[in-house]
Design a protein around this motif. Structure first.
Motif, PDB file in Angstrom:
ATOM      1  N   ILE A 248       0.621  -1.305  -0.052  1.00  0.00           N
ATOM      2  CA  ILE A 248       0.037  -0.072   0.020  1.00  0.00           C
ATOM      3  C   ILE A 248       0.687   1.418   0.095  1.00  0.00           C
ATOM      4  O   ILE A 248       2.121   1.285   0.312  1.00  0.00           O
ATOM      5  N   THR A 249       0.270   2.443  -0.199  1.00  0.00           N
ATOM      6  CA  THR A 249       0.863   3.587   0.179  1.00  0.00           C
ATOM      7  C   THR A 249      -0.487   4.534   0.288  1.00  0.00           C
ATOM      8  O   THR A 249      -1.620   4.344   0.125  1.00  0.00           O
TER       9      THR A 249
ATOM     10  N   ARG B 280       3.551   2.917   7.553  1.00  0.00           N
ATOM     11  CA  ARG B 280       4.742   2.466   7.490  1.00  0.00           C
ATOM     12  C   ARG B 280       4.858   0.933   8.169  1.00  0.00           C
ATOM     13  O   ARG B 280       5.634   0.108   7.526  1.00  0.00           O
ATOM     14  N   GLU B 281       4.076   0.724   9.199  1.00  0.00           N
ATOM     15  CA  GLU B 281       4.065  -0.677   9.861  1.00  0.00           C
ATOM     16  C   GLU B 281       3.444  -1.716   8.986  1.00  0.00           C
ATOM     17  O   GLU B 281       3.761  -2.992   8.739  1.00  0.00           O
TER      18      GLU B 281
ATOM     19  N   GLY C 272       8.030   5.459  -2.931  1.00  0.00           N
ATOM     20  CA  GLY C 272       7.934   6.894  -3.232  1.00  0.00           C
ATOM     21  C   GLY C 272       7.835   7.785  -2.418  1.00  0.00           C
ATOM     22  O   GLY C 272       8.113   8.941  -2.473  1.00  0.00           O
ATOM     23  N   CYS C 273       6.599   7.397  -1.482  1.00  0.00           N
ATOM     24  CA  CYS C 273       6.373   8.474  -0.294  1.00  0.00           C
ATOM     25  C   CYS C 273       6.818   8.333   0.882  1.00  0.00           C
ATOM     26  O   CYS C 273       7.361   7.227   0.852  1.00  0.00           O
ATOM     27  N   ASP C 274       6.572   9.353   1.737  1.00  0.00           N
ATOM     28  CA  ASP C 274       7.372   9.227   3.283  1.00  0.00           C
ATOM     29  C   ASP C 274       7.648   7.965   3.709  1.00  0.00           C
ATOM     30  O   ASP C 274       8.605   7.319   4.057  1.00  0.00           O
TER      31      ASP C 274
ATOM     32  N   GLY D  18       9.316   1.588   5.667  1.00  0.00           N
ATOM     33  CA  GLY D  18       8.502   0.386   5.643  1.00  0.00           C
ATOM     34  C   GLY D  18       8.996  -0.660   4.755  1.00  0.00           C
ATOM     35  O   GLY D  18       9.254  -1.774   5.327  1.00  0.00           O
ATOM     36  N   CYS D  19       9.677  -0.179   3.447  1.00  0.00           N
ATOM     37  CA  CYS D  19      10.132  -1.190   2.878  1.00  0.00           C
ATOM     38  C   CYS D  19      11.733  -1.947   3.434  1.00  0.00           C
ATOM     39  O   CYS D  19      11.678  -3.047   3.461  1.00  0.00           O
ATOM     40  N   LEU D  20      12.460  -0.847   3.864  1.00  0.00           N
ATOM     41  CA  LEU D  20      13.566  -1.182   4.604  1.00  0.00           C
ATOM     42  C   LEU D  20      13.456  -2.170   5.750  1.00  0.00           C
ATOM     43  O   LEU D  20      14.061  -3.015   5.903  1.00  0.00           O
TER      44      LEU D  20
END
Length: 560
Positions: free
Chosen positions: A82-83, A102-103, A126-128, A133-135
């Motif tokens: 999601i974003t 993020r979670e 792409g967004c904040d 979250g990916c890392l």
């Protein structure tokens, strides 16, 4: 791929043997061939969505990453997470979901990759909140992984961006511009795909991740549209295969030294306060000990040298045009500010990556010399005192001054504060106090971009301060202090402040104090009653029950 080495450490669980025939059948239906079953599977986590320009182009980048993985002898498999859009949600109840996302992103990447048995990962954000979250998701899985940044947006007409729109609202309230002029700015500020154009949270985190070694050199400093970003994505897909051969994983790269590099680069760039929150959370995911005190110690010896928005002049696209952050990192390495021996996703050390990087062109003034900095030490100032015993985070470049003393004007929540600023209730000399916006109390720790932008638009940027247990957008500037802990919902001192109390914020002594005796604060605490949360079910209720303090990164898996 070498015939002697089987790189399928996880995907083989679902494609080998007669008993795995059902798995093969499922994969065959989505396009796998017999040859594909012999290849390592690379999951490509895409944060594509049409809810924000930051992510509207990422589906194409994910396809490029898949092509790169396939070209290198793997089988790429795209999946979505999601974003959300901070820019759309800011100032509304919806913003409570922002940090929560993020979670959700981290959890969903862990869930999909863990369940499907991907051997490696490329994540595209792409967004904040996408980036940390990916890392975090990649770090938990600890399989060979690379992050790709979606890239920055280009400036709008008149050198405008999203913060121009937020501040136009305040200018309108002050009477400096009319509604037609606000609309004219709003119509041109966001010209297409990409993340918000200053050194706001997205560009800050992309830069931090490159400095950390988890994206390819140059990934953080590219426009969202163009051949550079497409090539970055393709090469990331290819490079995961090299990481598989080297057995090089996130925990090998995301070391204590790498986090120190990331912090110092964020400081040099005058990056967002959100970097503190996210780097603490990312370090937690790989069991690296990182605290607010590390930002203090590194900040003492790290200058701010970037003249970038929000407090500076230039946009990220102008930093991209002169070479991005690689020349800055090379300068920092030569000055002894970075650890050059840390590994990166190239399979090489940071020093090796930077060896042939050219310096910035003559005459540029986006990145200043170390002996002529914007600020000689960090703009990210960790404050403590009787108002925040366990730490708060201020963003003070020095342009706002280094000390503020004023009278508390207290608001329970962002909406009341914004109204008070716009209707003239807030006066010069006030310290705006916005509470019950912390991770648990919000819940969700909303950004205070609307109030801070209104302050700047009203022309009060040097005349008032703002403190909160919430957080700030990377676009916020002015004399602002966030992440105040313990938060109001936990009965922290910010919950006990009353209108008229004198508050002192001193960036040089790193103190935040309310001029109320310990005895008086203790007496007020006896009368304090925790407000009841209106969220009884769903993700916000679950988040409020599990989230840690902002001083610990506001993570949701800190159980031991």
């Amino acid at each position: 791929m070498s015939d002697k080495v089987d790189l399928r450490k996880y995907s083989s669980q679902v494609v080998d043997g007669v008993e795995r025939a059902p798995g093969r059948s499922m994969l065959r239906a989505v396009g796998f061939t017999d040859e594909d079953f012999k290849k390592p599977q690379i999951g490509i986590a895409s944060t594509w969505a049409m809810v924000t320009p930051c992510n509207m182009h990422i589906d194409k980048l994910a396809i490029e990453a898949e092509k790169g993985a396939n070209a290198a002898g793997a089988k790429g498999v795209i999946f979505n997470t999601i974003t959300i859009s901070d820019g759309i949600a800011n100032g509304t109840e919806g913003m409570k979901y922002s940090l929560v996302s993020r979670e959700v992103i981290a959890d969903s990447i862990e869930v999909v990759a863990g369940c499907e048995g991907f051997d490696g990962l490329v994540t595209v954000g792409g967004c904040d909140k996408n980036m940390p979250g990916c890392l975090i998701g990649m770090a938990r899985l600890n399989r060979p992984s690379i992050f790709v940044y979606g890239g920055t947006i280009r400036p709008g007409a008149g050198h405008t961006d999203i913060i121009s729109v937020f501040e136009a609202v305040g200018q309108n309230a002050r009477g400096d511009i009319n509604e037609i002029q606000v609309k004219q700015i709003e119509e041109v500020a966001i010209p297409g795909p990409g993340s918000c154009g200053g050194m706001y949270t997205a560009n800050t985190m992309a830069s931090a991740i490159e400095a950390l070694g988890m994206s390819l050199p140059g990934s953080s400093s590219q426009d969202a549209v163009g051949s550079d970003k497409a090539s970055d994505s393709f090469r990331a897909g290819q490079q995961v295969m090299e990481l598989l051969k080297l057995d090089l994983k996130p925990r090998d790269i995301m070391t204590r030294k790498a986090f120190e590099n990331a912090i110092r680069v964020v400081i040099a760039l005058a990056g967002s306060t959100n970097a503190v929150l996210h780097l603490l959370a990312m370090a937690h995911a790989v069991d690296v000990e990182l605290t607010l005190d590390d930002f203090v110690e590194l900040g003492k010896v790290s200058p701010v040298v970037a003249d970038l928005r929000p407090s500076g002049k230039y946009m990220m696209s102008e930093l991209v045009a002169i070479g991005g952050i690689q020349p800055l990192m090379k300068r920092m390495l030569a000055a002894g500010m970075l650890h050059g021996d840390v590994l990166t996703v190239t399979g090489k050390t940071l020093a090796e990556n930077l060896e042939n990087v050219p310096d910035y062109p003559e005459g540029q003034d986006v990145i200043l010399p170390f002996d002529q900095p914007v600020k000689k030490d960090s703009h990210l100032v960790v404050l403590r005192g009787n108002l925040s015993p366990t730490g708060a985070v201020a963003k003070i470049t020095g342009k706002e001054g280094l000390r503020f003393e004023g009278t508390a004007r207290v608001y329970h929540g962002e909406e009341g504060a914004l109204a008070g600023i716009l209707n003239g209730e807030v006066k010069a000399g006030d310290v705006i106090v916005i509470r019950y916006e912390g991770p648990k109390g919000g819940p969700g720790m909303r950004e205070m971009l609307s109030p801070t932008s209104a302050v700047m638009g009203k022309g009060l940027g040097k005349d008032v301060a703002l403190i909160t247990d919430g957080r700030f957008s990377g676009g916020s500037h002015g004399f602002v202090v966030g992440h105040i802990t313990p938060e109001a919902f936990e009965g922290g001192p910010i919950a006990l402040i009353e209108d008229g109390d004198r508050i002192t914020i001193d960036a040089e002594t790193r103190q935040i104090m309310v001029d109320v005796s310990d005895a008086e604060l203790a007496e007020r605490k006896t009368r304090w009653v925790r407000p009841e949360s209106k969220y009884k079910r769903g993700v916000l209720a679950k988040y409020a029950k599990t989230v840690s303090s902002a001083s610990e990164g506001a993570v949701t898996d800190k159980y031991l």
